[in-house]
Scaffold this motif. Structure first.
Motif, mmCIF file in Angstrom:
data_model
loop_
_atom_site.group_PDB
_atom_site.id
_atom_site.type_symbol
_atom_site.label_atom_id
_atom_site.label_comp_id
_atom_site.label_asym_id
_atom_site.label_seq_id
_atom_site.Cartn_x
_atom_site.Cartn_y
_atom_site.Cartn_z
ATOM 1 N N ALA A 4 0.922 -1.275 -0.030
ATOM 2 C CA ALA A 4 -0.200 -0.052 -0.060
ATOM 3 C C ALA A 4 0.663 1.087 -0.153
ATOM 4 C CB ALA A 4 -0.911 0.117 1.251
ATOM 5 N N ARG A 5 1.896 1.438 0.871
ATOM 6 C CA ARG A 5 2.645 2.608 1.007
ATOM 7 C C ARG A 5 4.056 2.418 1.776
ATOM 8 N NH1 ARG A 5 -1.219 2.387 4.502
ATOM 9 N NH2 ARG A 5 -2.852 3.675 3.019
ATOM 10 N N GLY A 42 2.154 1.751 -8.263
ATOM 11 C CA GLY A 42 0.989 0.809 -7.516
ATOM 12 C C GLY A 42 1.103 0.816 -5.973
ATOM 13 N N ALA A 43 1.835 1.856 -5.364
ATOM 14 C CA ALA A 43 1.874 2.227 -4.076
ATOM 15 C C ALA A 43 1.951 3.742 -3.763
ATOM 16 C CB ALA A 43 3.027 1.579 -3.470
ATOM 17 N N ARG A 44 2.114 3.968 -2.484
ATOM 18 C CA ARG A 44 2.121 5.522 -2.075
ATOM 19 C C ARG A 44 3.392 5.779 -1.304
ATOM 20 N NH1 ARG A 44 -4.140 7.172 -0.914
ATOM 21 N NH2 ARG A 44 -5.068 7.018 -2.702
ATOM 22 N N ILE A 61 7.043 -0.678 5.489
ATOM 23 C CA ILE A 61 6.393 -1.096 4.444
ATOM 24 C C ILE A 61 4.973 -1.516 5.015
ATOM 25 C CG2 ILE A 61 6.121 -2.827 2.738
ATOM 26 C CD1 ILE A 61 9.319 -3.124 2.833
ATOM 27 N N VAL A 62 4.035 -0.773 4.112
ATOM 28 C CA VAL A 62 2.632 -1.063 4.618
ATOM 29 C C VAL A 62 1.735 -1.839 3.567
ATOM 30 C CG1 VAL A 62 0.391 0.069 5.539
ATOM 31 C CG2 VAL A 62 2.820 0.993 6.040
ATOM 32 N N PHE A 63 1.186 -2.984 4.087
ATOM 33 C CA PHE A 63 0.070 -3.588 3.168
ATOM 34 C C PHE A 63 -1.152 -3.523 3.424
ATOM 35 C CE2 PHE A 63 4.362 -5.914 3.584
ATOM 36 C CZ PHE A 63 4.560 -6.282 2.299
#
Length: 109
Positions: A4-5, A42-44, A61-63
């Motif tokens: 996610a980010r 694809g992520a932030r 790292i965030v999922f």
């Protein structure tokens, strides 16, 4: 799962926002007190107010997880290390660590 980010902690959120927004040309998609996010494919990339310590405190790292508690339970059963699920007003999250001790997170945000 999908990433996610990546969160970067910074004591200079305005200068960092200028860099990621104007210098790198990323679109700012969130602007909250102490929190800004930029679309990066694809992520932030998220900027979080707080002490920066490059080299000592790496990015988190965030999922994304629609149901953080269910995903946490599944991953813990596979051997992952996560703390308690925390429900905020707008989103739910759970912090963990990879085998090297790097911070990771599950988030419904």
């Amino acid at each position: 799962m999908k990433m996610a980010r990546v969160i970067l902690f910074t004591g200079q959120i305005d200068a960092m926002s200028e860099f990621y927004g104007k210098v790198l040309g990323l679109k700012q998609v969130t602007n909250e007190k102490g929190w800004r996010e930029f679309a990066a494919g694809g992520a932030r990339i998220a900027l979080h107010s707080g002490p920066s310590s490059p080299g000592r405190k790496g990015p988190k790292i965030v999922f994304y997880a629609k149901d953080v508690a269910v995903v946490r339970e599944t991953l813990v059963a596979r051997g992952a290390r996560f703390g308690k699920v925390r429900q905020g007003e707008m989103f739910c999250l759970c912090d963990g660590k990879d085998p090297d001790g790097n911070p990771i997170q599950l988030s419904s945000r």
